[in-house]
Design an enzyme around this catalytic site. Sequence first.
Site, PDB file in Angstrom:
ATOM      1  N   GLU A 145      -8.057  -7.462   5.460  1.00  0.00           N
ATOM      2  CA  GLU A 145      -7.166  -8.499   4.948  1.00  0.00           C
ATOM      3  C   GLU A 145      -6.417  -9.202   6.074  1.00  0.00           C
ATOM      4  OE1 GLU A 145      -4.998  -6.146   2.104  1.00  0.00           O
ATOM      5  OE2 GLU A 145      -6.868  -5.723   1.029  1.00  0.00           O
ATOM      6  N   TYR A 167       0.825  -1.201   0.000  1.00  0.00           N
ATOM      7  CA  TYR A 167       0.000   0.000   0.000  1.00  0.00           C
ATOM      8  C   TYR A 167       0.865   1.260   0.000  1.00  0.00           C
ATOM      9  CZ  TYR A 167      -4.286  -2.662   0.665  1.00  0.00           C
ATOM     10  OH  TYR A 167      -5.350  -3.511   0.484  1.00  0.00           O
TER      11      TYR A 167
END
Length: 389
Positions: free
Chosen positions: A140, A98
């Site tokens: 996640e 990310y």
Amino acid sequence: MLSPQATPVVRATLPVVGAHIEEIARVFYRRLFAAHPELLRDLFNRGNQHSGEQQKALAGSIATFATLLLDQPDARPDAVLARIAHKHVSLGVTPAQYEVVHTHLFAAIGEVLGEAVTPGVAAAWDEVYWLMAHALIALEKDLYARGGGEVWRPMEITGRRDEGEDAVSFTLRRVDGEPAGSFRPGQYVSVRTALPDGAHQIRQYSLASAPGEKEWRITVRRDGEVSGHLHGNARAGHVLDVSMPCGDVGLDEGADGPLLLASAGIGVTPMLSMLGSLAASGSGRPVLALHADRSPAHHAHREEQAELVDALAGAELVTWYEDGADGAAARAGRIESLDGLDVREGVSAYLCGPVGFMRRVRGLLLERGVPAADIHYEVFGPDLGLDVR
């Protein structure tokens, strides 16, 4: 939620960002893959990148999330992001990635919008990004934990069988001899495949077997570089890298209301898992199964689907074939109407197939009064906004 400082900035700039979001996505991927070519080689779907579909999906997800933050500031984003989180887990995406995405995405925004990206605008959209990213990371993390932290496992092909004109099924077992593992009917796994050019590409395939069996089964239709490689090379005894089961769309086995299972093409596979699970449990739920295909010869698992429906009391199967009807239970053409079908009140609908097919059937169900919340679907490949009518 967005801060009071960021909210008016995002609201004022969303139309500009939205108007340029696809260009921003194209520049982002160009920058990302120039800096990290291994991501295109071993993580991202090269076919979707070439077609531009992935860029459209990224653009849509960012714009949708920003709109949600503005229109529903008190809503939790988890439900909207669940499908993305499951796909990320099936690929093995990590929190560190990310940061990489953030770097190249905001460089792309600056390149496309230029001086319009003031420090205040950059800070506001930085907030949007990290709200979305942290929500996904949390989802996640939970999914990884449920899978015991094991994303990939080696599984041996124990059988191969032709299923229709251009599809083949593979049965898979763990190489350590342990049971393949539990899953919800309707979930999928990823298969990571080494290709001749050295790339390791990942594709998702629905589990076509019922839960509780020692082996899993997937069915692959030949329509791309990975599926073509599997068709040409995968045989009994070969070992594949297979992910933990993923997917936020699964049959609620504790419910007892009517079901509608609508599929097209290879989208029949999760429906086989659902039907198999219902048959194994002796379910008495009313089931209306709908399937559309090019022809009877292209209808993968045709006889098996019919046998599973016949094994359920109160279940009905209706098929459509573009090349013409085949028998009293089949209709010619595509599913353009639900007239004459018993779509019961309180039905839970599950859809799987090409996006155009699912959008059309979803619209027909909405017209029949089925609430949107009761229509569930799975998208393989970029999600290009099925919920938008």
